[in-house]
Design an enzyme around this catalytic site. Structure first.
Site, PDB file in Angstrom:
ATOM      1  CG  ASP A 113      -2.000  -1.049   1.189  1.00  0.00           C
ATOM      2  OD1 ASP A 113      -2.418  -1.423   0.073  1.00  0.00           O
ATOM      3  OD2 ASP A 113      -2.430  -1.495   2.262  1.00  0.00           O
ATOM      4  CG  ASP A 127      -6.679  -1.236  -1.872  1.00  0.00           C
ATOM      5  OD1 ASP A 127      -6.962  -2.450  -1.964  1.00  0.00           O
ATOM      6  OD2 ASP A 127      -5.769  -0.806  -1.144  1.00  0.00           O
TER       7      ASP A 127
END
Length: 158
Positions: A113, A127
């Site tokens: 991330d 995402d």
């Protein structure tokens, strides 16, 4: 569907490659003040780092999702559903690859991330595709848009 899935997969994995090579742990780069920063994080859990100790469950869930999306995708006749399921497939596949092949090991891998949304959470390109697809999925479902054509529905009712 498969083309869009491949585009999402390539965009996500290439952005993660960039993030892991350009951002060091803890470094923060402001893109839009108070809204978007870039910060590298290896997430062993799900959204908001939920389920940190159950990484293998997320790998298994992603694998089931990929298989399910490929199965359902065979019936697609709707362009809107093709976009939704293609983006879902790309995001799920990318997360599955992270879980399977990133450190610390097979089916225990951490998802990369790097997009920090004002300190609320840190995510990635997959995402974005997954979240947008889920919103569109709900809208299509509420509007009653079928996956297949009318002839498919008539055959499934008999």
């Amino acid at each position: 569907m498969l083309v869009l899935a491949a585009v999402v997969l390539l965009a996500d994995q290439s952005s993660k490659f960039w993030a892991t090579s350009a951002l060091s742990d803890g470094e923060r780069i402001t893109v839009i003040p108070n809204l978007i920063r870039l910060q590298l994080l290896y997430n062993p859990g799900a959204a908001f780092s939920i389920g940190v100790g159950a990484t293998w469950v997320f790998a298994l869930t992603a694998a089931v999702a990929v298989v399910g999306l490929l199965y359902v995708g065979r019936r697609l006749r709707s362009p809107a559903w093709t976009v939704v399921l293609g983006a879902l497939l790309g995001g799920a596949t990318s997360h599955l690859l992270d879980r399977l092949f990133r450190a610390p090991g097979f089916a225990q891998g951490h998802v990369v991330d790097f997009i920090d949304y004002g300190g609320l959470f840190i995510g990635n390109v997959a995402d974005i595709a997954l979240t947008g697809s889920c919103v569109l999925l709900v809208l299509l479902s509420l509007r009653g848009v079928p996956l297949g054509d009318v002839a498919d529905k008539a055959h499934s009712d008999s």
